[in-house]
Design an enzyme around this catalytic site. Sequence first.
Site, mmCIF file in Angstrom:
data_model
loop_
_atom_site.group_PDB
_atom_site.id
_atom_site.type_symbol
_atom_site.label_atom_id
_atom_site.label_comp_id
_atom_site.label_asym_id
_atom_site.label_seq_id
_atom_site.Cartn_x
_atom_site.Cartn_y
_atom_site.Cartn_z
ATOM 1 N N ASP A 165 0.876 -1.169 0.000
ATOM 2 C CA ASP A 165 0.000 0.000 0.000
ATOM 3 C C ASP A 165 0.912 1.217 0.000
ATOM 4 O OD1 ASP A 165 -2.714 -1.180 0.264
ATOM 5 O OD2 ASP A 165 -1.885 -1.971 2.126
ATOM 6 N N ASP A 218 -14.340 -4.530 -3.244
ATOM 7 C CA ASP A 218 -14.341 -4.372 -1.782
ATOM 8 C C ASP A 218 -15.761 -4.633 -1.294
ATOM 9 O OD1 ASP A 218 -11.709 -3.596 -2.031
ATOM 10 O OD2 ASP A 218 -12.108 -1.456 -1.821
#
Lengths: 204, 251
Positions: B11, B130
Amino acid sequence: MIALIDYGAGNLTSVRKALTHLGAEFRVPDGPADLDRMTGVIVPGVGNFEATAVLAPEWRGAIAGAVGRGTPLLGICLGLQWLFEGSEEAPGAEGLGAMPGTCALIRGGPDDDFGIFKVPHVGWNSLHVTRDSWLLDGVGEGDQVYFTHSYAAPVTADCVASTRYGIDFASAVQRGHVAGVQFHPEKSGDVGLRILRNFLERAA
Amino acid sequence: MLSKRIIACLDVRDGQVVKGINFEGLRSAGDPGALARRYNREGIDEVVILDVTATIEKRKALARTINAVAQEIFLPLCVGGGIKDEAHADAAIEAGADKVSLNTAAIARPELLTALARRYGSQAVIVAIDAKRESGAFRIYVRSGQQATERDAVEWAREAADRGAGEILLTSIDRDGTKSGFDCELTAAVSEAVSIPVIASGGAGTFDHFVDVFTAGKAHAALAASIFHYAEHAVADLKRHLASHGVPVRR
């Protein structure tokens, strides 16, 4: 100097990066006539077999000519499939025909994972070495490489390694100075780099 | 036999690797190139770079990060986060990505999946989903988990596969950052519904969580970030554990 053929079916960045890492001298040829001066030819490829049709007829002729003069050739992924006569994926498109046989869609067998058979075949799978070859020099039985494809070449006399996914297919082929790999050596860690190095030594 | 893939997620924000808890509260975990080099040595199968705060002015920084990672590894590299159109995808691929992952943009413009699949092949197109459990179903959220949609994860996964996506990166918002295990029900529901591979994400805390997601969860790959970043566990140890439980892995 190695010719890296760009026929617009996907990106060459990874292949370029691996060849640079290995210290190879290579370039994308401007036209088919450039192949006359090359010591080796790499036909990379991702995408649809039909995309290889743009190689025809000038490129196909030039590559066949180079092979005829003894220039080592390496087909990667779709480039391996293109070494054969054709593919179920695009029945009208002709392959180079350097090896007999036709590529076909991978179909599931009874040993499918969880009873779900996924196509494309994506991920790391093992090589079963079927005979000695300069291409796989230093590669061990069971070594793993990275695949991403839906169609595959048959296991024939030209097969030097096979892989099982639903069926057994040819994951590496070699006949004289013509070779191909169904997996991506440029994304297969040290094993992949070793195979590319074997080709570069042959094409030196 | 096809191995189950272990994927490390970087990330990235402003060129540094960070990791959030439930998509919020970021702490730094280091230089992306150095981490990629370490993972490669430890035997990671694939790397995903996720630009967690992608903005237009940061895209050049992202290209530098992609290039830095691509120089370190000869493994599949996927890039996601803020890819809104073909130009963004082109830039990521040009910088060294093998695959791009689309989330919010794919929901807004599903035809983008088809366009990219035509251009680069389906193997280069990942749809990131998601999902959050809500009243017995799995609802999709976009904009880094901030905005609810009316879409169901299983139904959208099917559509995305039909439109040309080559893999699904499925994150459980409920589990992300909690270390309480992957959502195996979510993963299995999606994996059974589509003919393309599913990468499970969100919740990795122990080695047994990976065994669970590769068996009960029917996942083909599993992605984690913090479990690898802070050297809490080596990738090699995880693979040994999986192999001893009958899960095929690359050693």
